[in-house]
Design a protein around this motif. Structure first.
Motif, mmCIF file in Angstrom:
data_model
loop_
_atom_site.group_PDB
_atom_site.id
_atom_site.type_symbol
_atom_site.label_atom_id
_atom_site.label_comp_id
_atom_site.label_asym_id
_atom_site.label_seq_id
_atom_site.Cartn_x
_atom_site.Cartn_y
_atom_site.Cartn_z
ATOM 1 N N ILE A 30 0.833 -1.191 0.000
ATOM 2 C CA ILE A 30 0.000 0.000 0.000
ATOM 3 C C ILE A 30 0.868 1.240 0.000
ATOM 4 N N GLU A 31 1.893 1.263 0.845
ATOM 5 C CA GLU A 31 2.759 2.441 0.926
ATOM 6 C C GLU A 31 3.480 2.703 -0.390
ATOM 7 N N TYR A 32 3.859 1.641 -1.093
ATOM 8 C CA TYR A 32 4.562 1.798 -2.368
ATOM 9 C C TYR A 32 3.616 2.342 -3.447
ATOM 10 N N LEU A 33 2.407 1.826 -3.491
ATOM 11 C CA LEU A 33 1.468 2.186 -4.555
ATOM 12 C C LEU A 33 0.692 3.466 -4.297
ATOM 13 N N LEU A 34 0.428 3.758 -3.052
ATOM 14 C CA LEU A 34 -0.501 4.824 -2.703
ATOM 15 C C LEU A 34 -0.136 6.227 -3.206
ATOM 16 N N PRO A 35 1.096 6.625 -3.174
ATOM 17 C CA PRO A 35 1.330 8.027 -3.571
ATOM 18 C C PRO A 35 0.858 8.379 -4.982
ATOM 19 N N LYS A 36 0.855 7.407 -5.901
ATOM 20 C CA LYS A 36 0.519 7.727 -7.283
ATOM 21 C C LYS A 36 -0.714 6.992 -7.792
ATOM 22 N N ASN A 37 -1.397 6.267 -6.924
ATOM 23 C CA ASN A 37 -2.510 5.428 -7.362
ATOM 24 C C ASN A 37 -3.690 5.525 -6.408
ATOM 25 N N ILE A 38 -4.843 5.238 -6.940
ATOM 26 C CA ILE A 38 -6.028 5.076 -6.111
ATOM 27 C C ILE A 38 -6.119 3.592 -5.774
ATOM 28 N N ILE A 39 -6.236 3.281 -4.507
ATOM 29 C CA ILE A 39 -6.277 1.881 -4.067
ATOM 30 C C ILE A 39 -7.626 1.594 -3.432
ATOM 31 N N THR A 40 -8.237 0.526 -3.901
ATOM 32 C CA THR A 40 -9.468 0.036 -3.295
ATOM 33 C C THR A 40 -9.172 -1.308 -2.665
ATOM 34 N N ILE A 41 -9.521 -1.458 -1.399
ATOM 35 C CA ILE A 41 -9.349 -2.724 -0.697
ATOM 36 C C ILE A 41 -10.747 -3.276 -0.443
ATOM 37 N N ALA A 42 -10.975 -4.481 -0.891
ATOM 38 C CA ALA A 42 -12.256 -5.149 -0.688
ATOM 39 C C ALA A 42 -12.023 -6.382 0.161
ATOM 40 N N SER A 43 -12.803 -6.516 1.205
ATOM 41 C CA SER A 43 -12.622 -7.635 2.132
ATOM 42 C C SER A 43 -13.921 -7.900 2.868
ATOM 43 N N LEU A 44 -14.051 -9.116 3.358
ATOM 44 C CA LEU A 44 -15.169 -9.471 4.210
ATOM 45 C C LEU A 44 -14.888 -9.091 5.653
ATOM 46 N N GLU A 45 -13.629 -8.801 5.950
ATOM 47 C CA GLU A 45 -13.192 -8.510 7.315
ATOM 48 C C GLU A 45 -13.241 -7.007 7.599
ATOM 49 N N LYS A 46 -14.327 -6.589 8.233
ATOM 50 C CA LYS A 46 -14.519 -5.167 8.524
ATOM 51 C C LYS A 46 -13.401 -4.607 9.408
ATOM 52 N N ASP A 47 -12.951 -5.374 10.394
ATOM 53 C CA ASP A 47 -11.869 -4.899 11.266
ATOM 54 C C ASP A 47 -10.598 -4.611 10.480
ATOM 55 N N LEU A 48 -10.299 -5.463 9.517
ATOM 56 C CA LEU A 48 -9.127 -5.240 8.663
ATOM 57 C C LEU A 48 -9.277 -3.937 7.897
ATOM 58 N N LEU A 49 -10.440 -3.738 7.303
ATOM 59 C CA LEU A 49 -10.679 -2.513 6.542
ATOM 60 C C LEU A 49 -10.597 -1.283 7.434
ATOM 61 N N ASP A 50 -11.180 -1.361 8.614
ATOM 62 C CA ASP A 50 -11.130 -0.226 9.546
ATOM 63 C C ASP A 50 -9.685 0.108 9.928
ATOM 64 N N ASN A 51 -8.885 -0.915 10.194
ATOM 65 C CA ASN A 51 -7.483 -0.694 10.560
ATOM 66 C C ASN A 51 -6.695 -0.070 9.409
ATOM 67 N N LEU A 52 -6.920 -0.582 8.201
ATOM 68 C CA LEU A 52 -6.211 -0.029 7.045
ATOM 69 C C LEU A 52 -6.646 1.409 6.772
ATOM 70 N N LYS A 53 -7.930 1.665 6.893
ATOM 71 C CA LYS A 53 -8.459 3.015 6.640
ATOM 72 C C LYS A 53 -7.915 4.017 7.657
ATOM 73 N N SER A 54 -7.732 3.570 8.904
ATOM 74 C CA SER A 54 -7.181 4.485 9.906
ATOM 75 C C SER A 54 -5.712 4.797 9.636
ATOM 76 N N LYS A 55 -5.006 3.837 9.071
ATOM 77 C CA LYS A 55 -3.591 4.056 8.754
ATOM 78 C C LYS A 55 -3.405 4.784 7.418
ATOM 79 N N TYR A 56 -4.284 4.483 6.465
ATOM 80 C CA TYR A 56 -4.199 5.078 5.129
ATOM 81 C C TYR A 56 -5.556 5.674 4.764
ATOM 82 N N PRO A 57 -5.865 6.863 5.237
ATOM 83 C CA PRO A 57 -7.201 7.436 5.004
ATOM 84 C C PRO A 57 -7.546 7.638 3.530
ATOM 85 N N GLU A 58 -6.552 7.638 2.666
ATOM 86 C CA GLU A 58 -6.801 7.875 1.235
ATOM 87 C C GLU A 58 -7.391 6.659 0.526
#
Length: 90
Positions: A1-29
């Motif tokens: 995520i850190e490598y791709l994020l500066p120049k790309n839009i990243i969508t993470i799809a998962s069944l695990e809401k906790d995982l998504l919440d944790n990633l969103k808090s670390k990478y709000p973009e």
């Protein structure tokens, strides 16, 4: 995520809401979608249509669900698994 994020839009799809919440808090973009790849085909199709490339990190037995839509939508797919006989057949 850190490598791709500066120049790309990243969508993470998962069944695990906790995982998504944790990633969103670390990478709000990043964009996050809750999805069950075995049941939400139309939602997955709508997500995949917007992507340039799909990286699938689901368990190996679920890659065919993702691969089928990627093929239908003409999207490149990268997986973390070896290609199974079933994947070759689709």
């Amino acid at each position: 995520i850190e490598y791709l994020l500066p120049k790309n839009i990243i969508t993470i799809a998962s069944l695990e809401k906790d995982l998504l919440d944790n990633l969103k808090s670390k990478y709000p973009e990043i964009l996050c979608e809750i999805i069950d790849v075995t049941k939400d085909e139309e939602k997955m199709r709508n997500i995949i249509k917007k992507c340039d490339i799909v990286a699938s990190f689901v368990p190996p037995q679920f890659h065919p669900y993702v691969a089928k839509i990627c093929l239908e939508e003409n999207k490149n797919l990268v997986t973390t698994s070896y290609v199974s006989d079933y994947m070759l057949s689709i």
